[in-house]
Design a protein around this motif. Structure first.
Motif, short mmCIF file in Angstrom:
data_model
loop_
_atom_site.label_atom_id
_atom_site.label_comp_id
_atom_site.label_asym_id
_atom_site.label_seq_id
_atom_site.Cartn_x
_atom_site.Cartn_y
_atom_site.Cartn_z
N VAL A 116 -2.14 4.81 16.45
CA VAL A 116 -1.13 3.77 16.51
C VAL A 116 -0.77 3.26 15.11
N LEU A 117 -1.76 3.14 14.24
CA LEU A 117 -1.48 2.69 12.88
C LEU A 117 -0.54 3.66 12.16
N LYS A 118 -0.71 4.94 12.41
CA LYS A 118 0.21 5.92 11.83
C LYS A 118 1.61 5.75 12.43
N GLU A 119 1.68 5.46 13.73
CA GLU A 119 2.97 5.32 14.41
C GLU A 119 3.78 4.15 13.85
N VAL A 120 3.10 3.06 13.45
CA VAL A 120 3.83 1.89 12.94
C VAL A 120 3.96 1.90 11.42
N GLY A 121 3.57 3.01 10.79
CA GLY A 121 3.76 3.15 9.35
C GLY A 121 2.66 2.59 8.49
N LEU A 122 1.45 2.44 9.06
CA LEU A 122 0.32 1.91 8.29
C LEU A 122 -0.76 2.97 8.05
N GLY A 123 -0.42 4.21 8.27
CA GLY A 123 -1.41 5.28 8.13
C GLY A 123 -2.00 5.38 6.73
N ASP A 124 -1.19 5.13 5.71
CA ASP A 124 -1.67 5.27 4.33
C ASP A 124 -2.49 4.08 3.85
N VAL A 125 -2.46 2.97 4.59
CA VAL A 125 -3.18 1.77 4.15
C VAL A 125 -4.19 1.30 5.20
N MET A 126 -4.50 2.14 6.18
CA MET A 126 -5.34 1.67 7.28
C MET A 126 -6.75 1.28 6.84
N ASP A 127 -7.21 1.76 5.67
CA ASP A 127 -8.57 1.44 5.21
C ASP A 127 -8.59 0.37 4.12
N LYS A 128 -7.44 -0.17 3.77
CA LYS A 128 -7.39 -1.21 2.74
C LYS A 128 -7.66 -2.59 3.34
N PRO A 129 -8.28 -3.51 2.58
CA PRO A 129 -8.40 -4.90 3.06
C PRO A 129 -7.01 -5.47 3.30
N THR A 130 -6.83 -6.22 4.37
CA THR A 130 -5.49 -6.71 4.70
C THR A 130 -4.97 -7.72 3.68
N ASP A 131 -5.86 -8.36 2.92
CA ASP A 131 -5.35 -9.31 1.93
C ASP A 131 -4.68 -8.61 0.75
#
Length: 276
Positions: A116-131
């Protein structure tokens, strides 16, 4: 299906956020439109069992949101407008923790979260801290949580606020692929027209209009909006609605001509007029 019967919410300060609202939301994706303060978020909070109504009834898939609260919570997912992520947790951790809390196994939660993270365009940052993410990306984390839940009914309160145009398209694409029934609030008229099968327009806690996009636009078919000329006032803007043939005669006379949208339905209902 979601059904409300004379649903009312009066806050302690006397604000009447919902005023005997009766509506049936039976589209695959249903949209709630209205100005700020119209009662949209209050309605979502009551339907998602976060807030008790003052009176009236609300049913989700036949379950009463007050009497059957435990059953309702098992079949819904809700992303509130004011939600904010934990800064040290990554998008993958957010979605995975949310899914395990809903009963997914860890392996299933991880697999679903990554997809799902890839589907919404967050695949490249899924392991980064959200801050370390932008405000729009943080918002997409919560959209991903709702999509991944696979709940029967998903409430999305202004899910694309703050997103850039490409990110908004990514979220739209993901929403369209969801199997869940979706209740969406938005201030973007193009979003409502693109996504929603049924639309409810509310104002001051009351239902103003309900139907498909075609239903709501039908009284204005064959007309265009003329800005800079007319008796309707929206702020400092004067406007009118004329037939397309008449509009051609106004070209080059200092006016702006625009096609009709859901925004015009709200204007014609008086929802954007100056309040005296």
């Amino acid at each position: 299906m979601i059904f409300t019967d004379r649903l009312t919410k009066v806050y302690k300060d006397g604000t009447r956020a919902l005023d005997e609202l009766t509506v049936t939301l039976d589209g695959k994706i249903s949209c709630i439109l209205g100005r700020n303060g119209a009662g949209k978020t209050t309605l979502i909070r009551i339907l998602s069992t976060q807030l008790l109504p003052t009176s009236g009834k609300a049913l989700i898939e036949g379950f009463d949101v007050i009497k059957d609260v435990k059953r309702v919570r098992k079949i819904i997912a809700s992303i509130p407008q004011e939600a904010s992520p934990m800064g040290i947790a990554s998008p993958l951790e957010h979605v995975t923790m949310y899914l395990t809390a809903r009963g997914f196994s860890i392996s299933e939660a991880l697999r679903t979260a990554k997809y799902v993270l890839k589907e919404v365009g967050l695949g490249d940052v899924m392991d980064k801290p959200t801050d370390e993410l932008s405000g729009g990306m943080k918002r997409k984390v919560f959209v991903a949580m709702a999509i991944a839940s696979n709940a029967d009914v998903v409430f999305l309160d202004e899910p694309t606020t703050g997103l850039d145009p490409i990110s908004r398209l990514e979220v739209w694409s993901a929403i369209k692929q969801m199997k869940s029934k979706i209740i969406l609030t938005t201030h973007y008229m193009e979003e409502a027209e693109e996504l929603c099968e049924k639309i409810a327009i509310i104002n001051k806690g009351k239902l103003v209009e309900y139907g498909t996009v075609e239903d709501l636009l039908s009284p204005l078919r064959g007309k265009v909006r003329v800005e800079g000329k007319g008796d309707i006032r929206v702020g400092n803007l004067s406007l009118s609605y004329v037939d397309e043939e008449e509009a051609k005669k106004l070209v080059g006379k200092g006016v702006v001509i625009k096609p009709i949208s859901l925004e015009d339905v709200m204007i014609m209902k008086g929802l954007y007029y100056d309040e005296e």
